[in-house]
Design a protein around this motif. Structure first.
Motif, PDB file in Angstrom:
ATOM      1  N   CYS A  90       0.796  -1.437  -0.022  1.00  0.00           N
ATOM      2  CA  CYS A  90       0.071   0.032  -0.096  1.00  0.00           C
ATOM      3  C   CYS A  90       0.925   1.262  -0.049  1.00  0.00           C
ATOM      4  O   CYS A  90       0.427   2.189  -0.328  1.00  0.00           O
ATOM      5  CB  CYS A  90      -0.911   0.176   1.245  1.00  0.00           C
ATOM      6  SG  CYS A  90      -2.379  -1.270   1.091  1.00  0.00           S
ATOM      7  N   GLU A  91       2.245   1.244   0.380  1.00  0.00           N
ATOM      8  CA  GLU A  91       2.971   2.422   0.554  1.00  0.00           C
ATOM      9  C   GLU A  91       3.723   2.612  -0.862  1.00  0.00           C
ATOM     10  O   GLU A  91       4.265   3.587  -1.088  1.00  0.00           O
ATOM     11  CB  GLU A  91       4.155   2.153   1.342  1.00  0.00           C
ATOM     12  CG  GLU A  91       3.599   2.040   3.114  1.00  0.00           C
ATOM     13  CD  GLU A  91       2.712   3.060   3.299  1.00  0.00           C
ATOM     14  OE1 GLU A  91       2.991   4.297   3.137  1.00  0.00           O
ATOM     15  OE2 GLU A  91       1.710   2.933   4.053  1.00  0.00           O
ATOM     16  N   HIS A  92       3.380   1.698  -1.808  1.00  0.00           N
ATOM     17  CA  HIS A  92       4.096   1.796  -3.257  1.00  0.00           C
ATOM     18  C   HIS A  92       3.027   2.614  -3.950  1.00  0.00           C
ATOM     19  O   HIS A  92       2.045   2.596  -4.284  1.00  0.00           O
ATOM     20  CB  HIS A  92       4.379   0.497  -4.022  1.00  0.00           C
ATOM     21  CG  HIS A  92       5.017  -0.492  -3.258  1.00  0.00           C
ATOM     22  ND1 HIS A  92       5.885  -1.475  -4.018  1.00  0.00           N
ATOM     23  CD2 HIS A  92       5.824  -0.453  -2.081  1.00  0.00           C
ATOM     24  CE1 HIS A  92       6.646  -2.106  -3.196  1.00  0.00           C
ATOM     25  NE2 HIS A  92       6.391  -1.563  -2.055  1.00  0.00           N
ATOM     26  N   PRO A  93       3.786   3.941  -4.411  1.00  0.00           N
ATOM     27  CA  PRO A  93       2.908   4.740  -5.395  1.00  0.00           C
ATOM     28  C   PRO A  93       2.419   4.045  -6.775  1.00  0.00           C
ATOM     29  O   PRO A  93       1.496   4.459  -7.324  1.00  0.00           O
ATOM     30  CB  PRO A  93       3.925   5.766  -5.802  1.00  0.00           C
ATOM     31  CG  PRO A  93       5.349   5.359  -5.576  1.00  0.00           C
ATOM     32  CD  PRO A  93       5.324   4.314  -4.457  1.00  0.00           C
ATOM     33  N   LYS A 318      -6.552  -0.805   0.012  1.00  0.00           N
ATOM     34  CA  LYS A 318      -6.406   0.666  -0.723  1.00  0.00           C
ATOM     35  C   LYS A 318      -7.125   0.652  -2.159  1.00  0.00           C
ATOM     36  O   LYS A 318      -7.415  -0.123  -2.684  1.00  0.00           O
ATOM     37  CB  LYS A 318      -4.563   0.631  -1.136  1.00  0.00           C
ATOM     38  CG  LYS A 318      -4.439   1.921  -1.862  1.00  0.00           C
ATOM     39  CD  LYS A 318      -2.816   1.526  -2.178  1.00  0.00           C
ATOM     40  CE  LYS A 318      -2.088   3.216  -2.705  1.00  0.00           C
ATOM     41  NZ  LYS A 318      -0.737   2.788  -2.852  1.00  0.00           N
ATOM     42  N   GLY A 321      -5.227   4.957  -4.337  1.00  0.00           N
ATOM     43  CA  GLY A 321      -4.293   5.793  -3.549  1.00  0.00           C
ATOM     44  C   GLY A 321      -4.733   6.130  -2.099  1.00  0.00           C
ATOM     45  O   GLY A 321      -3.857   6.440  -1.280  1.00  0.00           O
ATOM     46  N   ILE A 323      -5.751   4.853   1.402  1.00  0.00           N
ATOM     47  CA  ILE A 323      -5.736   3.664   2.477  1.00  0.00           C
ATOM     48  C   ILE A 323      -6.892   3.808   3.102  1.00  0.00           C
ATOM     49  O   ILE A 323      -7.428   4.335   3.890  1.00  0.00           O
ATOM     50  CB  ILE A 323      -4.544   3.894   3.522  1.00  0.00           C
ATOM     51  CG1 ILE A 323      -3.250   3.940   2.468  1.00  0.00           C
ATOM     52  CG2 ILE A 323      -4.525   2.675   4.330  1.00  0.00           C
ATOM     53  CD1 ILE A 323      -2.818   3.013   1.592  1.00  0.00           C
ATOM     54  N   ARG A 332      -6.213   7.801   4.813  1.00  0.00           N
ATOM     55  CA  ARG A 332      -4.895   8.633   4.562  1.00  0.00           C
ATOM     56  C   ARG A 332      -4.811   8.289   3.210  1.00  0.00           C
ATOM     57  O   ARG A 332      -5.445   7.388   2.315  1.00  0.00           O
ATOM     58  CB  ARG A 332      -3.713   8.497   5.288  1.00  0.00           C
ATOM     59  CG  ARG A 332      -3.019   7.019   5.454  1.00  0.00           C
ATOM     60  CD  ARG A 332      -2.015   6.840   6.276  1.00  0.00           C
ATOM     61  NE  ARG A 332      -1.295   5.385   6.157  1.00  0.00           N
ATOM     62  CZ  ARG A 332      -0.468   5.031   5.462  1.00  0.00           C
ATOM     63  NH1 ARG A 332       0.364   5.970   4.578  1.00  0.00           N
ATOM     64  NH2 ARG A 332       0.086   3.756   5.640  1.00  0.00           N
ATOM     65  N   VAL A 334      -1.994   7.670  -0.058  1.00  0.00           N
ATOM     66  CA  VAL A 334      -0.615   7.515  -0.385  1.00  0.00           C
ATOM     67  C   VAL A 334      -0.581   7.968  -2.062  1.00  0.00           C
ATOM     68  O   VAL A 334      -1.184   7.268  -2.710  1.00  0.00           O
ATOM     69  CB  VAL A 334      -0.069   5.999  -0.658  1.00  0.00           C
ATOM     70  CG1 VAL A 334       1.347   5.748  -1.164  1.00  0.00           C
ATOM     71  CG2 VAL A 334       0.041   5.440   0.964  1.00  0.00           C
ATOM     72  N   ARG A 335       0.003   9.043  -2.143  1.00  0.00           N
ATOM     73  CA  ARG A 335      -0.120   9.669  -3.673  1.00  0.00           C
ATOM     74  C   ARG A 335       0.275   8.888  -4.725  1.00  0.00           C
ATOM     75  O   ARG A 335       1.462   8.269  -4.800  1.00  0.00           O
ATOM     76  CB  ARG A 335       0.584  11.013  -3.668  1.00  0.00           C
ATOM     77  CG  ARG A 335       0.044  12.125  -2.666  1.00  0.00           C
ATOM     78  CD  ARG A 335       0.992  13.253  -2.727  1.00  0.00           C
ATOM     79  NE  ARG A 335       0.577  14.132  -1.533  1.00  0.00           N
ATOM     80  CZ  ARG A 335       1.328  15.390  -1.434  1.00  0.00           C
ATOM     81  NH1 ARG A 335       2.498  15.386  -1.648  1.00  0.00           N
ATOM     82  NH2 ARG A 335       0.690  16.161  -0.491  1.00  0.00           N
TER      83      ARG A 335
END
Length: 346
Positions: A90-93, A318, A321, A323, A332, A334-335
């Protein structure tokens, strides 16, 4: 205090539907269609966004989808590691959407990259190196018939929909040589946080004039490179079930059947794909019992079609983008940045 887990009301669903049709419409336009004053509409939207149950974000337009590479990527890992792997992904753009699934693979992701070489690096080198990932299978999109931003919940009366549903003008010029540049990416990064951000706010953040920001956004949308979408917490809006169907259709019927499936109200995404099956459908449904009904309808309407696999989403972690929590609320962002060089986030 209002329960954040409460189901969305009819008025709230109507506003969401209105914003699906006119994501950046003025409060006056939206209020006129809904029959309420602009201040009331703005206040309702503020409550929805504060609770994380609805939001507006940018998404690729049809012409941009023709320029970039999109894939549906299935990821296998042990069951006890699925949550940790999903959190990492989920942190990967480049991970646009991440779903935990009941199926052959634990996770299903929608991935975007600037080109096939970048997608290859990401799926062949980056993803397999993530701890606990045991298998990666990528299905490259060869044609996107429709994407999730065009899905509608049908919570408005026909006259209200007609007032808001103004078809976008066709692209006014060829866009073969037009792409998203660094200035556009800076605006999109801010719009990912709030797709209804004003031109003046965007101008202040990116260091340009409001007229320049408006001109660039109008140009991107006019050329079919950018569009906007309104999403919401689907479990709270009466759409708790999401299913992905992998289909086999005769190659000479692919375009015809794909175009027909786009018109089904359940269809969120429909794409021609590489691999063992050549067509994918992702549908939003009210209940699990709707899955066999959807499949029976597809089989009756298209006898040449064969349903090869089905994957039921257990949870969206996700969504474009955002979460999400277990009830589908945005917590929140993650762009997304499909133009960057992929790198593992751990």
């Amino acid at each position: 205090m209002q329960d954040d887990a409460a189901l969305l009301s009819e008025d709230e669903l109507a506003l969401i539907n209105a914003l699906q049709l006119r994501p950046r419409g003025s409060w006056s336009e939206l209020g006129h269609a809904l029959g309420v004053d602009p201040v009331t509409v703005a206040r309702r939207w503020q409550r929805l966004t504060r609770r994380g149950v609805a939001w507006v974000s940018p998404s690729p337009g049809p012409r941009l989808l023709d320029q970039i590479t999109v894939a549906y990527v299935e990821i296998g890992c042990t069951a006890d590691a699925a949550a940790a792997v999903s959190r990492s992904l989920c942190e990967h753009p480049h991970m646009v959407t991440v779903e935990r699934c009941a199926g052959t693979y634990n996770l299903l992701a929608t991935v975007g990259a600037r080109d096939l070489a970048t997608m290859s690096h990401y799926t062949l080198d980056v993803l397999p190196a993530i701890p606990h990932v045991a298998a990666v299978r990528a299905r490259i999109v060869t044609h996107m018939f429709t994407e999730g931003g065009r899905w509608r919940i049908d919570a408005l009366a026909p006259d209200q929909r007609a007032e808001l549903d103004t078809p976008p003008p066709p692209p006014s010029a060829p866009v073969r040589a037009v792409s998203i540049d660094d200035a556009d990416r800076a605006m999109l990064a801010q719009l990912a946080m709030d797709g209804r951000a004003s031109h003046q706010y965007l101008a202040t953040v990116v260091g340009a004039s409001a007229s320049t920001v408006k001109r660039r956004l109008d140009r991107l949308t006019r050329l079919g490179l950018l569009q906007f979408r309104c999403d919401f917490a689907r479990p709270l809006g009466g759409w708790p079930v999401a299913v992905t169907l992998w289909l086999d259709v005769p190659p000479d019927r692919l375009a015809e059947i794909g175009d027909a499936i786009v018109r089904l109200p359940q269809t969120r995404n429909c794409a021609a794909i590489s691999g063992g099956h050549n067509l994918l459908i992702q549908a939003n449904l009210h209940s699990l019992a709707d899955i066999p009904r959807l499949e029976a309808g597809l089989a009756a309407a298209h006898p040449a079609l064969r349903i090869a696999e089905r994957t039921v989403t257990l949870r969206h972690d996700k969504l474009f983008g955002h979460i999400l929590d277990p009830r589908g609320r945005s917590r929140r962002v993650v762009r997304p940045d499909i133009w960057s060089e992929p790198a593992s986030a751990g």
